[in-house]
Write an enzyme that holds these catalytic residues in place. Structure first.
Site, PDB file in Angstrom:
ATOM      1  N   LEU A 165      54.167 126.990  88.306  1.00  7.87           N
ATOM      2  CA  LEU A 165      54.383 128.106  87.465  1.00  7.87           C
ATOM      3  C   LEU A 165      55.482 128.949  87.524  1.00  7.87           C
ATOM      4  O   LEU A 165      56.051 128.936  88.506  1.00  7.87           O
ATOM      5  CB  LEU A 165      52.967 128.842  87.679  1.00  7.87           C
ATOM      6  N   ASP A 191      52.520 123.551  92.368  1.00 10.92           N
ATOM      7  CA  ASP A 191      52.961 124.766  93.397  1.00 10.92           C
ATOM      8  C   ASP A 191      52.504 124.599  94.813  1.00 10.92           C
ATOM      9  O   ASP A 191      52.897 125.773  95.343  1.00 10.92           O
ATOM     10  CB  ASP A 191      52.205 126.009  92.656  1.00 10.92           C
ATOM     11  N   GLU A 204      51.885 129.525 101.558  1.00 12.54           N
ATOM     12  CA  GLU A 204      51.281 130.733 101.976  1.00 12.54           C
ATOM     13  C   GLU A 204      50.039 131.419 101.109  1.00 12.54           C
ATOM     14  O   GLU A 204      49.293 132.015 101.777  1.00 12.54           O
ATOM     15  CB  GLU A 204      52.397 131.800 101.857  1.00 12.54           C
ATOM     16  N   ASP A 205      50.045 130.969  99.979  1.00 17.07           N
ATOM     17  CA  ASP A 205      49.077 131.594  99.136  1.00 17.07           C
ATOM     18  C   ASP A 205      47.618 130.959  99.137  1.00 17.07           C
ATOM     19  O   ASP A 205      46.423 131.534  98.853  1.00 17.07           O
ATOM     20  CB  ASP A 205      49.399 131.247  97.431  1.00 17.07           C
ATOM     21  N   ARG A 209      46.050 126.214  90.648  1.00 13.04           N
ATOM     22  CA  ARG A 209      46.282 126.256  92.205  1.00 13.04           C
ATOM     23  C   ARG A 209      45.190 126.268  93.008  1.00 13.04           C
ATOM     24  O   ARG A 209      45.107 126.015  94.432  1.00 13.04           O
ATOM     25  CB  ARG A 209      47.253 127.501  92.635  1.00 13.04           C
ATOM     26  N   ARG A 245      47.014 138.230  90.370  1.00  8.47           N
ATOM     27  CA  ARG A 245      46.131 137.056  90.975  1.00  8.47           C
ATOM     28  C   ARG A 245      45.034 137.641  91.724  1.00  8.47           C
ATOM     29  O   ARG A 245      44.260 136.857  92.369  1.00  8.47           O
ATOM     30  CB  ARG A 245      47.129 136.485  91.992  1.00  8.47           C
ATOM     31  N   HIS A 286      53.392 138.849  93.262  1.00  9.27           N
ATOM     32  CA  HIS A 286      52.717 139.152  94.467  1.00  9.27           C
ATOM     33  C   HIS A 286      53.264 140.406  95.075  1.00  9.27           C
ATOM     34  O   HIS A 286      54.427 140.900  94.932  1.00  9.27           O
ATOM     35  CB  HIS A 286      52.796 137.920  95.289  1.00  9.27           C
ATOM     36  N   CYS A 326      56.689 132.577 100.901  1.00  4.83           N
ATOM     37  CA  CYS A 326      55.715 131.758 100.246  1.00  4.83           C
ATOM     38  C   CYS A 326      55.764 130.393 100.918  1.00  4.83           C
ATOM     39  O   CYS A 326      54.553 129.785 100.928  1.00  4.83           O
ATOM     40  CB  CYS A 326      55.951 131.516  98.701  1.00  4.83           C
TER      41      CYS A 326
HETATM   42  C1  CIR Z   1      53.200 130.768  91.496  1.00  7.17           C
HETATM   43  O1  CIR Z   1      53.413 131.275  90.148  1.00  7.17           O
HETATM   44  O2  CIR Z   1      51.882 130.887  91.974  1.00  7.17           O
HETATM   45  C2  CIR Z   1      54.228 129.866  91.975  1.00  7.17           C
HETATM   46  N1  CIR Z   1      55.062 129.592  90.972  1.00  7.17           N
HETATM   47  C3  CIR Z   1      55.004 130.841  92.992  1.00  7.17           C
HETATM   48  C4  CIR Z   1      54.209 131.493  94.167  1.00  7.17           C
HETATM   49  C5  CIR Z   1      54.971 132.156  95.183  1.00  7.17           C
HETATM   50  N2  CIR Z   1      54.258 132.618  96.358  1.00  7.17           N
HETATM   51  C6  CIR Z   1      54.254 133.703  97.032  1.00  7.17           C
HETATM   52  O3  CIR Z   1      54.790 134.535  96.585  1.00  7.17           O
HETATM   53  N3  CIR Z   1      53.547 133.954  98.041  1.00  7.17           N
END
Ligand code: CIR
Length: 255
Positions: free
Chosen positions: A19, A61, A66-67, A86, A132, A163, A250
Site C-alpha cells: 500500500l 506489507d 509493527e502494525d 493487512r 487506520r 500513522h 514499522c
Molecule cells: C501501509 O500502508 O500499511 C504500509 N505500506 C506502510 C506501513 C507503515 N507502518 C508503520 O508506520 N508502522
C-alpha cells in the site's frame, strides 16, 4: 527503549504491491533486502536477540510488522488493522508472540487499530487516531492495557499522515523527536521535544533501541542535531520502504 528482543520479517517479492498513498516508483526488492539486513544487524549490535521471520508473499506489507501488535512487558496485544489487505498479518504474527509471552490478548473489534499509531513512553501509551485507528480501537486498547496498569491517552494524527509514529519517536526517557506539525497539537506537553529539521519531516520515524538511535539516511540536519545532543545515531537506507510510507519503527516489534 531498553529491549532484549525484536521481531522482524523479511520483505518478499510481493512488496511491489504494498500500500502507498502516492506513487513514488516501484520498490526494488534487492535494495530493500540489503537495507533490511543492515537494520537487523544494527539492532543485533546492541546485544538484543532479533527473530527474523520469513517473507509472506500473500501479504505485501507484512515487512511492516509493527502494525500487527503492541508488545508490552506484561504481555502482547494483537492489533486489528484498519487496512483490509493487512488484516491477515495478525494471525501470521500471533504464534511467534504466543511462544514468547505468557499472555497474548487481542483487539476483537469492531474498532481498528495499528501499531504504527501507538507510542509507548515511560509513563503512558499515546495512541493517535488516524485513517487506520478509530475511537473504538483506542477504547478497546485502553481497556486491555489498563488491566496491566497502563494509562492510554488518545491523541490525533495530522490529516494526510499515515500513522502517529510516522511523525514522532521516543528517543530518550522523556524526549520525543517530532515534526512541528504533529507537536503543534500540544500532544507532547510535559515531554522534551526535539524537532526534525525543516524539510526533513520524514526523519521523525526513528527508533531508540538500547544505546542507538536508528534513523532513515538522507536527513543530515536532523542527524547532526541528534549527534550534537549526544545520541549515537545510525543512518539506515530507507529509500525503498519510504515508497510504501514505511520507516524505522514499522520494521520491528521491540520488547
Ligand atoms: C501501509 O500502508 O500499511 C504500509 N505500506 C506502510 C506501513 C507503515 N507502518 C508503520 O508506520 N508502522
Amino acid at each position: 527503549y531498553e529491549f532484549t528482543r525484536a521481531v522482524t520479517r523479511k520483505p518478499g517479492s510481493s512488496i511491489i504491491d504494498g500500500l502507498r498513498a502516492e506513487d513514488l516508483g516501484t520498490p526494488d526488492l534487492e535494495r530493500m533486502l540489503a537495507a533490511h539486513a543492515s537494520y537487523v544487524a544494527t539492532l543485533r549490535e546492541t546485544g538484543a536477540e532479533v527473530i527474523e521471520l520469513p517473507p509472506l508473499e500473500a501479504f505485501p506489507d507484512s515487512v511492516f510488522v509493527e502494525d500487527t501488535a503492541l508488545c508490552l512487558h506484561e504481555g502482547a496485544i494483537l492489533m486489528r488493522p484498519g487496512a483490509e489487505s493487512r488484516a491477515g498479518e495478525v494471525a501470521e504474527m500471533a504464534p511467534t508472540l504466543r511462544a514468547l509471552y505468557d499472555e497474548v490478548v487481542a483487539i476483537e473489534g469492531p474498532g481498528t487499530i495499528e501499531g504504527g499509531d501507538i507510542l509507548t513512553t515511560s509513563r503512558e501509551i499515546l495512541v493517535g487516531r488516524s485513517a487506520r485507528t478509530d475511537a473504538a480501537g483506542v477504547a478497546e486498547l485502553s481497556r486491555l492495557a489498563g488491566r496491566w496498569g497502563y494509562a492510554v491517552r488518545e491523541v490525533f494524527t495530522p490529516e494526510g499522515v499515515l500513522h502517529f509514529k510516522t511523525d514522532c519517536s521516543l528517543i530518550g526517557p522523556n524526549t520525543i523527536l517530532s515534526t512541528r506539525r504533529l507537536a503543534a497539537s500540544g500532544c507532547f506537553e510535559g515531554y522534551d521535544v526535539v524537532f526534525t529539521a525543516d524539510g526533513e519531516e520524514a526523519a521523525a520515524n526513528a527508533i531508540r533501541f538500547n544505546r542507538l538511535v536508528l534513523m532513515a539516511a538522507g536527513f543530515p540536519a536532523t542527524a547532526a542535531k541528534l549527534r550534537a545532543a549526544g545520541y549515537d545515531v545510525r543512518e539506515i537506507d530507507n529509500s525503498e520502504c519510504a515508497k510504501l510510507d514505511g520507516g524505522m519503527s514499522c520494521l520491528s516489534l521491540r520488547f
